[in-house]
Enzyme design. Structure first.
Site, PDB file in Angstrom:
ATOM      1  N   GLU A  90       0.737  -1.270   0.111  1.00  0.00           N
ATOM      2  CA  GLU A  90      -0.140  -0.159  -0.135  1.00  0.00           C
ATOM      3  C   GLU A  90       0.887   1.296  -0.107  1.00  0.00           C
ATOM      4  O   GLU A  90       1.968   1.105   0.088  1.00  0.00           O
ATOM      5  CB  GLU A  90      -0.766  -0.134   1.424  1.00  0.00           C
ATOM      6  N   CYS A 103       3.478   8.470   1.124  1.00  0.00           N
ATOM      7  CA  CYS A 103       4.140   7.414   1.904  1.00  0.00           C
ATOM      8  C   CYS A 103       4.346   6.089   1.010  1.00  0.00           C
ATOM      9  O   CYS A 103       3.268   5.952   0.650  1.00  0.00           O
ATOM     10  CB  CYS A 103       3.246   7.271   3.293  1.00  0.00           C
ATOM     11  N   CYS A 110       7.330  -7.470   5.870  1.00  0.00           N
ATOM     12  CA  CYS A 110       8.501  -6.881   6.594  1.00  0.00           C
ATOM     13  C   CYS A 110       9.256  -7.891   7.359  1.00  0.00           C
ATOM     14  O   CYS A 110       8.400  -8.621   7.831  1.00  0.00           O
ATOM     15  CB  CYS A 110       8.340  -5.512   7.351  1.00  0.00           C
ATOM     16  N   CYS A 114       8.568  -6.045  14.451  1.00  0.00           N
ATOM     17  CA  CYS A 114       8.032  -4.903  15.422  1.00  0.00           C
ATOM     18  C   CYS A 114       6.709  -5.534  15.906  1.00  0.00           C
ATOM     19  O   CYS A 114       6.034  -5.571  15.070  1.00  0.00           O
ATOM     20  CB  CYS A 114       8.048  -3.469  14.949  1.00  0.00           C
ATOM     21  N   CYS A 117       3.262  -3.711  15.012  1.00  0.00           N
ATOM     22  CA  CYS A 117       3.159  -3.080  13.680  1.00  0.00           C
ATOM     23  C   CYS A 117       2.367  -4.371  12.798  1.00  0.00           C
ATOM     24  O   CYS A 117       2.969  -5.537  12.718  1.00  0.00           O
ATOM     25  CB  CYS A 117       4.362  -2.684  12.895  1.00  0.00           C
ATOM     26  N   CYS A 333      -0.516   2.822   8.775  1.00  0.00           N
ATOM     27  CA  CYS A 333       0.816   1.666   8.831  1.00  0.00           C
ATOM     28  C   CYS A 333       0.550   0.374   8.514  1.00  0.00           C
ATOM     29  O   CYS A 333      -0.158  -0.379   9.295  1.00  0.00           O
ATOM     30  CB  CYS A 333       1.541   1.850  10.350  1.00  0.00           C
TER      31      CYS A 333
HETATM   32  N1  SAH Z   1      10.715  -0.042   8.602  1.00  0.00           N
HETATM   33  C1  SAH Z   1      10.780   1.316   8.664  1.00  0.00           C
HETATM   34  C2  SAH Z   1       9.533   2.126   7.974  1.00  0.00           C
HETATM   35  C3  SAH Z   1       8.328   1.387   7.968  1.00  0.00           C
HETATM   36  S1  SAH Z   1       7.395   1.813   9.478  1.00  0.00           S
HETATM   37  C4  SAH Z   1      10.649   1.730  10.154  1.00  0.00           C
HETATM   38  O1  SAH Z   1      10.654   0.925  11.064  1.00  0.00           O
HETATM   39  O2  SAH Z   1      10.926   3.000  10.370  1.00  0.00           O
HETATM   40  C5  SAH Z   1       7.187   3.783   9.609  1.00  0.00           C
HETATM   41  C6  SAH Z   1       6.935   4.268  10.941  1.00  0.00           C
HETATM   42  O3  SAH Z   1       5.503   3.749  11.435  1.00  0.00           O
HETATM   43  C7  SAH Z   1       7.944   3.618  11.964  1.00  0.00           C
HETATM   44  O4  SAH Z   1       8.309   4.596  13.069  1.00  0.00           O
HETATM   45  C8  SAH Z   1       6.864   2.466  12.862  1.00  0.00           C
HETATM   46  O5  SAH Z   1       7.159   2.234  13.810  1.00  0.00           O
HETATM   47  C9  SAH Z   1       5.520   3.231  12.701  1.00  0.00           C
HETATM   48  N2  SAH Z   1       4.416   2.310  12.995  1.00  0.00           N
HETATM   49  C10 SAH Z   1       4.099   1.323  12.224  1.00  0.00           C
HETATM   50  N3  SAH Z   1       2.976   0.827  12.923  1.00  0.00           N
HETATM   51  C11 SAH Z   1       2.328   1.764  13.688  1.00  0.00           C
HETATM   52  C12 SAH Z   1       1.178   1.720  14.327  1.00  0.00           C
HETATM   53  N4  SAH Z   1       0.248   0.952  14.463  1.00  0.00           N
HETATM   54  N5  SAH Z   1       0.913   3.102  14.850  1.00  0.00           N
HETATM   55  C13 SAH Z   1       1.926   3.839  15.068  1.00  0.00           C
HETATM   56  N6  SAH Z   1       2.960   4.079  14.147  1.00  0.00           N
HETATM   57  C14 SAH Z   1       3.270   2.824  13.722  1.00  0.00           C
END
Ligand code: SAH
Length: 353
Positions: A90, A103, A110, A114, A117, A333
């Site tokens: 997306e 974005c 991935c 995390c 996420c 995200c």
């Molecule tokens: N892998 C990279 C880029 C993708 S995530 C990274 O980790 O930075 C982009 C940002 O969105 C990251 O800071 C991630 O932690 C955040 N993110 C992911 N899921 C989220 C959620 N459900 N709520 C808020 N931020 C989120």
């Protein structure tokens, strides 16, 4: 058929010259694709017919299909793109006053894991090619009226950009190029969990983009839990590699911190975080968690957010609390792939092609 977006300058020029066309057609074709928004070779009206025909026999300009197109009332739009080789990603267009930010994703899924996420719940399928990354930019640009331009790019969609460094950098160079999207490097952000060897390579090869490092915890015990890839890396190594990038780029870094209710949102976490960032030229971007269906993590309470912020500000941390946009279409995200549509979104018929 190959996407023309996979070819770099040299490859396109070589293709042209091999067929007896002058090399300068390369720049013309690039401007048609990136600036004049051509979606077919036939539209490139100042190219000789024979060249247009040969291009169309060999290349396509889009390989993905838009499986879903959603629009929120705040102007945010989100595309779910399906690739022929499999995999869906997306990408999002955000409208904020004069800003038109996109974005984009770097991988299908991935591998970073995390825990909060949605993007990494099923691991990683594959990295996107340079053409697939550029295609996201062009499709999102295509959502804008002709007199509006993209102003910012953030690589914050699905995937870990530093795990696909070459293709991400190749695509971002196109975005930055004068005959490409012509977006200045300081308006292009690579967001990373912080993979030191890849980050050092970026520092050596292309330290021009804005870097955001997803920290999410002020100590290794907590970061190991929230960002599992940290177990093999450690915060110190991440900060050291980020410091080197700052030295080389001269651009202030951003640290991102997703605030998770009752997990990393206590005042002592804020104090520890302030100590960690002391002496560093950085902006701390605190993002209240955007809940993901099926995951046990929560948005912090208003009071916890306020206390966290007070602790940081009292210690002089340069902090910004980010507003969420596009919530109603799960634009935050990696969520669209798994979610069912929310109630108050406007679904639009996908554009053809
Ligand atoms: N892998 C990279 C880029 C993708 S995530 C990274 O980790 O930075 C982009 C940002 O969105 C990251 O800071 C991630 O932690 C955040 N993110 C992911 N899921 C989220 C959620 N459900 N709520 C808020 N931020 C989120």
């Amino acid at each position: 058929m190959t996407s023309l977006l996979e070819l770099d300058r040299a490859a396109l020029r070589a293709w042209l010259v091999e067929r007896g066309f002058p090399a300068y057609r390369e720049g013309q074709i690039r401007r048609w694709i990136h600036q004049r928004r051509a979606e077919s070779f036939d539209a490139m009206s100042d190219l000789p017919k024979e060249l247009r025909a040969q291009l169309a026999e060999t290349f396509v300009l889009r390989t993905g299909t838009v499986a879903k197109h959603q629009q929120a009332s705040d102007g945010t739009e989100k595309l779910l793109i399906e690739w022929p080789g499999g995999g869906r990603i997306e990408c999002v267009l955000l409208r904020d006053e004069e800003r038109r930010t996109i974005c984009i994703s770097s991988q299908v899924g991935c591998a970073m894991g995390c825990v909060f996420c949605a993007s990494g719940l099923d691991g990683v399928d594959r990295s996107l090619t340079r053409g697939e990354i550029v295609e996201q930019m062009l499709r999102l640009q295509g959502l804008l009226p002709a007199d509006e331009r993209l102003s910012h790019i953030v690589v914050m969609g699905m995937g870990e950009p530093l795990a696909n460094l070459d293709n991400v950098v190749a695509a971002l160079r196109e975005a930055n190029a004068k005959d490409g999207l012509d977006i200045s490097a300081r308006r292009i952000t690579i967001s990373t969990v912080g993979l030191p060897p890849a980050l050092r390579r970026l520092t050596r090869e292309e330290p021009r983009f804005h870097l955001a490092v997803s920290l999410h915890a002020p100590n290794d015990r907590l970061r190991d839990e929230i960002v599992p890839v940290n177990r093999k890396i450690g915060i110190r190594a991440v900060l050291e590699a980020a410091d080197e990038y700052f030295e080389a780029s001269g651009r202030r870094l951003t640290y991102e911190y997703v605030l998770l209710g009752e997990l990393n949102d206590r005042p002592e976490h804020a104090r520890e975080l302030a100590a960690l960032l002391r002496g560093r030229t950085a902006l701390l971007n605190v993002i209240p968690y955007n809940p993901v269906a099926g995951l046990p993590y929560r948005t912090p309470t208003v009071e916890a957010i306020r206390n966290f912020r007070d602790e940081l500000e009292r210690r002089g941390v340069n902090v910004r609390f980010r507003q969420r946009k596009g919530d109603e279409i799960d634009a935050a995200c990696g969520q669209l792939r798994r979610s069912t549509p929310a109630v108050n979104l406007v679904a639009i018929a996908p554009p053809s092609g």
